[in-house]
Design an enzyme around this catalytic site. Structure first.
Site, short mmCIF file in Angstrom:
data_model
loop_
_atom_site.label_atom_id
_atom_site.label_comp_id
_atom_site.label_asym_id
_atom_site.label_seq_id
_atom_site.Cartn_x
_atom_site.Cartn_y
_atom_site.Cartn_z
N GLY A 11 0.84 -1.21 0.00
CA GLY A 11 0.00 0.00 0.00
C GLY A 11 0.87 1.25 0.00
O GLY A 11 1.87 1.31 0.71
N ARG A 72 0.86 -4.73 -5.42
CA ARG A 72 0.89 -5.99 -4.68
C ARG A 72 1.10 -7.04 -5.78
O ARG A 72 0.38 -7.05 -6.78
CB ARG A 72 -0.41 -6.22 -3.93
CG ARG A 72 -0.71 -5.08 -2.92
CD ARG A 72 -1.76 -5.46 -1.92
NE ARG A 72 -2.29 -4.29 -1.23
CZ ARG A 72 -1.77 -3.77 -0.13
NH1 ARG A 72 -0.68 -4.29 0.40
NH2 ARG A 72 -2.30 -2.71 0.43
N ASP A 103 5.41 -4.92 5.94
CA ASP A 103 5.99 -6.22 6.34
C ASP A 103 6.05 -7.22 5.18
O ASP A 103 7.04 -7.95 5.04
CB ASP A 103 5.18 -6.81 7.50
CG ASP A 103 3.70 -6.94 7.17
OD1 ASP A 103 3.18 -6.13 6.37
OD2 ASP A 103 3.04 -7.84 7.72
N THR A 125 4.34 2.52 5.63
CA THR A 125 2.95 2.08 5.73
C THR A 125 2.22 2.95 6.74
O THR A 125 2.76 3.23 7.81
CB THR A 125 2.82 0.58 6.13
OG1 THR A 125 1.47 0.32 6.49
CG2 THR A 125 3.71 0.20 7.31
N ASP A 127 -0.01 2.12 8.61
CA ASP A 127 -0.50 1.33 9.74
C ASP A 127 0.37 1.42 11.00
O ASP A 127 -0.08 1.08 12.08
CB ASP A 127 -0.63 -0.15 9.35
CG ASP A 127 -1.72 -0.38 8.31
OD1 ASP A 127 -2.44 0.58 8.00
OD2 ASP A 127 -1.82 -1.50 7.81
N ASP A 129 2.73 -0.52 11.86
CA ASP A 129 2.65 -1.86 12.47
C ASP A 129 3.88 -2.73 12.23
O ASP A 129 3.78 -3.95 12.29
CB ASP A 129 1.40 -2.59 11.92
CG ASP A 129 1.50 -2.83 10.41
OD1 ASP A 129 2.37 -2.25 9.76
OD2 ASP A 129 0.66 -3.61 9.90
N ARG A 171 -4.95 -2.43 8.96
CA ARG A 171 -5.37 -3.82 8.73
C ARG A 171 -5.47 -4.66 10.00
O ARG A 171 -6.53 -5.17 10.34
CB ARG A 171 -4.39 -4.48 7.76
CG ARG A 171 -4.96 -5.66 7.03
CD ARG A 171 -3.86 -6.44 6.36
NE ARG A 171 -2.99 -5.60 5.53
CZ ARG A 171 -3.06 -5.55 4.21
NH1 ARG A 171 -3.94 -6.25 3.57
NH2 ARG A 171 -2.21 -4.78 3.54
N1 LIG Z 1 5.99 -13.97 2.11
C1 LIG Z 1 6.33 -13.29 1.02
N2 LIG Z 1 7.27 -13.75 0.19
C2 LIG Z 1 7.61 -13.07 -0.92
N3 LIG Z 1 7.08 -11.89 -1.28
C3 LIG Z 1 6.14 -11.40 -0.49
C4 LIG Z 1 5.71 -12.03 0.70
N4 LIG Z 1 4.75 -11.28 1.28
C5 LIG Z 1 4.59 -10.23 0.49
N5 LIG Z 1 5.42 -10.26 -0.57
C6 LIG Z 1 5.52 -9.32 -1.68
O1 LIG Z 1 5.40 -7.99 -1.20
C7 LIG Z 1 4.24 -7.37 -1.78
C8 LIG Z 1 3.66 -6.38 -0.80
O2 LIG Z 1 3.22 -7.07 0.36
P1 LIG Z 1 1.85 -6.67 1.10
O3 LIG Z 1 0.77 -6.62 0.08
O4 LIG Z 1 1.71 -7.59 2.23
O5 LIG Z 1 2.08 -5.17 1.55
P2 LIG Z 1 3.03 -4.57 2.66
O6 LIG Z 1 4.39 -4.41 2.11
O7 LIG Z 1 2.91 -5.40 3.91
O8 LIG Z 1 2.42 -3.12 2.83
P3 LIG Z 1 1.03 -2.68 3.51
O9 LIG Z 1 0.59 -3.80 4.42
O10 LIG Z 1 1.35 -1.45 4.22
O11 LIG Z 1 0.08 -2.43 2.39
C9 LIG Z 1 3.35 -8.53 -2.17
O12 LIG Z 1 2.44 -8.19 -3.17
C10 LIG Z 1 4.35 -9.54 -2.65
O13 LIG Z 1 4.80 -9.24 -3.94
O1 LIG Z 2 -5.49 -0.56 -0.84
P1 LIG Z 2 -5.77 -1.98 -0.49
O2 LIG Z 2 -4.93 -2.94 -1.29
O3 LIG Z 2 -7.21 -2.30 -0.48
O4 LIG Z 2 -5.25 -2.22 1.00
C1 LIG Z 2 -5.86 -1.68 2.11
C2 LIG Z 2 -4.96 -1.94 3.31
O5 LIG Z 2 -3.74 -1.27 3.13
C3 LIG Z 2 -3.49 -0.42 4.25
O6 LIG Z 2 -3.96 0.87 3.89
C4 LIG Z 2 -2.02 -0.31 4.53
O7 LIG Z 2 -1.52 -1.54 4.94
C5 LIG Z 2 -4.33 -1.02 5.37
O8 LIG Z 2 -4.58 -0.07 6.39
C6 LIG Z 2 -5.54 -1.48 4.61
O9 LIG Z 2 -6.17 -2.54 5.25
MG LIG Z 3 1.48 -5.26 5.56
#
Ligand SMILES: Nc1ncnc2c1ncn2[C@@H]1O[C@H](COP(=O)(O)OP(=O)(O)OP(=O)(O)O)[C@@H](O)[C@H]1O
Ligand SMILES: O=P(O)(O)OC[C@H]1O[C@](O)(CO)[C@@H](O)[C@@H]1O
Ligand SMILES: [Mg+2]
Length: 319
Positions: A11, A72, A103, A125, A127, A129, A171
């Site tokens: 995000g 993503r 994360d 992020t 969040d 978190d 989230r």
């Molecule tokens: N366990 C994993 N192994 C490999 N790649 C991963 C894994 N988890 C996530 N990713 C990669 O990282 C991208 C972003 O992860 P995710 O959608 O969980 O968002 P985030 O980085 O946690 O950010 P946010 O939660 O703030 O939106 C995923 O679309 C994927 O490409």
């Molecule tokens: O924009 P998307 O992919 O619907 O994701 C929403 C999620 O992303 C965040 O904005 C950031 O992790 C969360 O607070 C929310 O749950």
């Molecule tokens: Mg995340």
């Protein structure tokens, strides 16, 4: 270390642009070539990247979103996708990578580090978190967006003597809900970290009404349930007139606050310094007001420290 790359993933968050700017400018200042990868891991797999100039990151410090776009990318979670990503990094002679994201993005970067490309994570992020750091980029801006929204909703709540249920993001984390609830004077805050019974919530609402309170603000973190779901549940306990407001993605956008710009600059520059020491598998963070780098594994194994005392205080101050 001659050539490094930077990408934003997951995000988007206000502060990602100033962080990209800091990585690019600090990298160039240190004599490195810096490549920008578009659309997170998706763009990496597809080889969507180009060398960054000082000018490319001009006029973005004040902009929300990310100039490198985010995504993503489920393909990167497959071995085949990871192989393609590594091939691209090798083909473009990239010696190190800065990943700005949450994360999930960190988990992806660990895979690349283990395959020989040192990666450093910058927490981006709203969040707030990520375990191991007291701060993630975007949180302050999102908080201010939510507080502004609460203030506006409060006007209507007061005029119409109504109870408003405001659903906020985060989230699995209650940080946005608690900070915004405290700053906005919310009477009730529902967060994933604390399981409060409907009976106790209703008791507090009723005692407010008995004292002559005509309106009330309830913040529901999306990780607990949706605002609409909560409104439906409440109907079983009371006939208080409620309205639901879902703030949604407005929380992710907008001009980064001064704090987010400064933190992004500090975090981005630190990430480059860490890569210059040839260190991979590190995460950048803030601890006791100091910018640090720490073993990224901690971000997966540790748990995000949630300040319960703030939640408690919000209750004491908003009775
Ligand atoms: N366990 C994993 N192994 C490999 N790649 C991963 C894994 N988890 C996530 N990713 C990669 O990282 C991208 C972003 O992860 P995710 O959608 O969980 O968002 P985030 O980085 O946690 O950010 P946010 O939660 O703030 O939106 C995923 O679309 C994927 O490409
Ligand atoms: O924009 P998307 O992919 O619907 O994701 C929403 C999620 O992303 C965040 O904005 C950031 O992790 C969360 O607070 C929310 O749950
Ligand atoms: Mg995340």
């Amino acid at each position: 270390m001659k050539r490094i790359a930077v990408l934003t993933s997951g995000g988007d968050a206000p502060g990602m642009n100033p962080a990209i700017r800091a990585v690019v400018r600090k990298g160039i200042y240190e004599g490195l070539e810096v490549v920008g990868i578009y659309n997170g891991y998706q763009g990496l797999i597809e080889g969507k990247m180009e060398p960054m100039t000082l000018g490319f990151v001009g006029d973005i410090i004040q902009r929300g979103g990310t100039k490198l776009y985010s995504a993503r990318c489920p393909e990167f979670q497959t071995e085949e996708g990871q192989k393609k990503a590594l091939e691209q990094l090798k083909k473009h002679e990239i010696d190190g990578l800065v990943v700005i994201g949450g994360d999930g993005s960190y988990r992806g970067s660990m895979i690349l580090t283990k395959q020989g490309i040192p990666c450093v994570g910058v927490p981006g992020t709203i969040d707030n978190d990520i375990p191991g750091t007291d701060y993630t980029l975007g949180f302050d801006t999102a908080l201010n967006t939510v507080v502004e929204a609460i203030d506006k909703i409060r006007d209507t709540a007061t005029s119409h003597e109504r109870t408003f249920i405001i659903e906020v993001m985060g989230r699995d984390a209650g940080d946005i809900a608690v900070w915004a609830g405290l700053a906005g004077g919310a009477e009730t805050i529902l967060i994933p970290e604390v399981d409060e019974s409907m009976e106790s919530i209703v008791k507090r609402l009723n005692s407010g009404s008995e004292r002559g309170k005509k309106h009330s603000i309830i913040i529901v973190a999306e990780g607990v349930m949706s605002g609409t779901e909560f409104a439906e549940k409440l109907k079983d306990y009371t006939d208080i007139d409620t309205r639901v407001s879902v703030l949604g993605h407005i929380q992710r956008g907008g001009t980064p606050s001064g704090r987010d710009r400064v933190m992004a600059s500090l975090f981005g520059a630190k990430a480059v310094e860490v890569l210059l020491q040839n260190k991979g598998g590190r995460a950048i963070g803030l601890r006791r007001n100091e910018v640090v780098d720490y073993d990224m594994q901690e971000a997966f194994e540790g748990s995000h420290v949630f300040d319960l005392s703030m939640y408690q205080l919000s209750k004491e101050l908003s009775i």
